[in-house]
Design a protein around this motif. Structure first.
Motif, PDB file in Angstrom:
ATOM      1  N   UNK A   4       0.768  -1.170   0.110  1.00 40.88           N
ATOM      2  CA  UNK A   4      -0.098  -0.026   0.015  1.00 40.88           C
ATOM      3  C   UNK A   4       0.877   1.241  -0.115  1.00 40.88           C
ATOM      4  N   UNK A   5       0.346   2.442  -0.332  1.00 43.07           N
ATOM      5  CA  UNK A   5       1.141   3.584  -0.478  1.00 43.07           C
ATOM      6  C   UNK A   5       1.876   4.124   0.714  1.00 43.07           C
ATOM      7  N   UNK A   6       1.456   3.702   1.987  1.00 40.66           N
ATOM      8  CA  UNK A   6       1.972   4.165   3.014  1.00 40.66           C
ATOM      9  C   UNK A   6       3.260   3.588   3.306  1.00 40.66           C
ATOM     10  N   UNK A   7       3.277   2.247   3.253  1.00 37.81           N
ATOM     11  CA  UNK A   7       4.516   1.548   3.254  1.00 37.81           C
ATOM     12  C   UNK A   7       5.486   2.097   2.199  1.00 37.81           C
ATOM     13  N   UNK A   8       5.027   1.901   1.029  1.00 46.88           N
ATOM     14  CA  UNK A   8       6.039   2.204  -0.148  1.00 46.88           C
ATOM     15  C   UNK A   8       6.464   3.849  -0.056  1.00 46.88           C
ATOM     16  N   UNK A   9       6.006   4.764   0.520  1.00 49.67           N
ATOM     17  CA  UNK A   9       6.406   6.040   0.799  1.00 49.67           C
ATOM     18  C   UNK A   9       7.293   6.094   2.121  1.00 49.67           C
ATOM     19  N   UNK A  20      -5.647  -0.813  -1.353  1.00 50.20           N
ATOM     20  CA  UNK A  20      -6.389  -1.738  -0.522  1.00 50.20           C
ATOM     21  C   UNK A  20      -7.622  -1.010  -0.307  1.00 50.20           C
ATOM     22  N   UNK A  21      -7.763   0.142  -0.483  1.00 50.08           N
ATOM     23  CA  UNK A  21      -9.316   0.872  -0.144  1.00 50.08           C
ATOM     24  C   UNK A  21     -10.175   0.528  -1.601  1.00 50.08           C
ATOM     25  N   UNK A  22      -9.516  -0.200  -2.502  1.00 48.22           N
ATOM     26  CA  UNK A  22     -10.632  -0.574  -3.632  1.00 48.22           C
ATOM     27  C   UNK A  22     -11.157  -1.981  -3.253  1.00 48.22           C
ATOM     28  N   UNK A  23     -12.300  -2.177  -3.483  1.00 49.16           N
ATOM     29  CA  UNK A  23     -12.915  -3.413  -3.007  1.00 49.16           C
ATOM     30  C   UNK A  23     -12.056  -4.812  -3.635  1.00 49.16           C
ATOM     31  N   UNK A  24     -12.010  -4.513  -4.976  1.00 48.65           N
ATOM     32  CA  UNK A  24     -11.262  -5.661  -5.813  1.00 48.65           C
ATOM     33  C   UNK A  24      -9.964  -5.248  -6.194  1.00 48.65           C
ATOM     34  N   UNK A  25      -9.177  -4.596  -5.504  1.00 47.52           N
ATOM     35  CA  UNK A  25      -7.894  -4.069  -5.881  1.00 47.52           C
ATOM     36  C   UNK A  25      -7.022  -5.215  -6.562  1.00 47.52           C
TER      37      UNK A  25
END
Length: 248
Positions: A124-129, A149-154
């Motif tokens: 997810x973006x938090x870890x990546x950043x 991860x906020x998308x239902x079917x990522x």
């Protein structure tokens, strides 16, 4: 061209995976992450699974989907953001990785008149950043494609839709102009099948990593016969593999 669609940048895009690529497997971050996912007090166990079953499902989901969380969201009623907070979000990254001046110089030496530099991750973006900030590479990365991860079917690597979405985000239509570095052979193979023109498998022979919760020693890869895929063990080798995209 529609005024709502920006004109395509003629430069190629070089995509860097983040985890176990921008830092070495010797950091053992994958081992720490594995414990958070299926260890005795970890996420799979919190679902009511015993440790052995948790380990088995971790491997099954990783193998089937390329990401354990993908299987969890499909087969269990879990909140992926809760998973991210309890697993990736609690990793002691500041204790495990440090800025590498040599790596930063590698990024600085990429010829930005020829390539744009993006990160492509299953995190997810938090870890990546967080990782990019610790490595002092935030200002070297022009764009970030992550698992939302906020998308239902990522989607995630190695699913074709993930790579196609990445190209849309970077506004590049020609897959042959994509350069890609990843530590996962499966991810590299999927990109190559979609026509990505320059693929490198980052593979640190002799080190240990955790894939799907299972400890794996990176032995010499005897299956490295994919045409157009180069295997390296040090990112500095990119200067030799792709000399045309580095400042002379």
């Amino acid at each position: 061209m529609s005024p709502d669609i920006p004109e395509e940048d003629p430069r190629s895009v070089i995509w860097f995976d983040i985890d176990n690529t921008l830092y070495s497997a010797s950091t053992k971050i994958s081992q720490v992450m594995g414990q958070r996912i299926h260890g005795s007090a970890a996420y799979f166990v919190s679902l009511g699974l015993d440790k052995d079953k948790a380990s088995e499902l971790h491997l099954t989901y990783y193998t089937q989907y390329g990401l354990a969380l993908r299987g969890l969201t499909r087969h269990h009623e879990i909140d992926p953001m809760d998973f991210d907070q309890k697993c990736d979000g609690t990793l002691p990254l500041d204790d495990l990785i440090k800025p590498d001046p040599k790596l930063r110089k590698l990024f600085q030496d990429l010829d930005r008149s020829k390539v744009r530099v993006w990160a492509l991750t299953n995190a997810y973006k938090n870890h990546a950043r967080r990782v990019l900030k610790i490595l002092d590479l935030e200002d070297q990365i022009e764009g970030l494609v992550y698992c939302d991860y906020q998308q239902t079917d990522f989607t995630c690597k190695p699913e074709p839709e993930y790579y196609q979405n990445a190209m849309k985000q970077a506004n590049i239509s020609d897959p042959s102009k994509c350069y890609f570095v990843d530590d996962s052979r499966l991810n590299i193979t999927s990109a190559k099948q979609l026509g990505w023109g320059h693929c490198v498998h980052f593979y640190e022979v002799g080190l240990e990593t955790v894939e799907g919760g299972k400890l794996k020693k990176l032995t010499r890869d005897t299956n490295n016969s994919d045409p157009g895929v180069t295997q390296i063990s040090d990112l500095e080798e990119l200067r030799t593999v792709w000399p045309d995209i580095f400042i002379k």
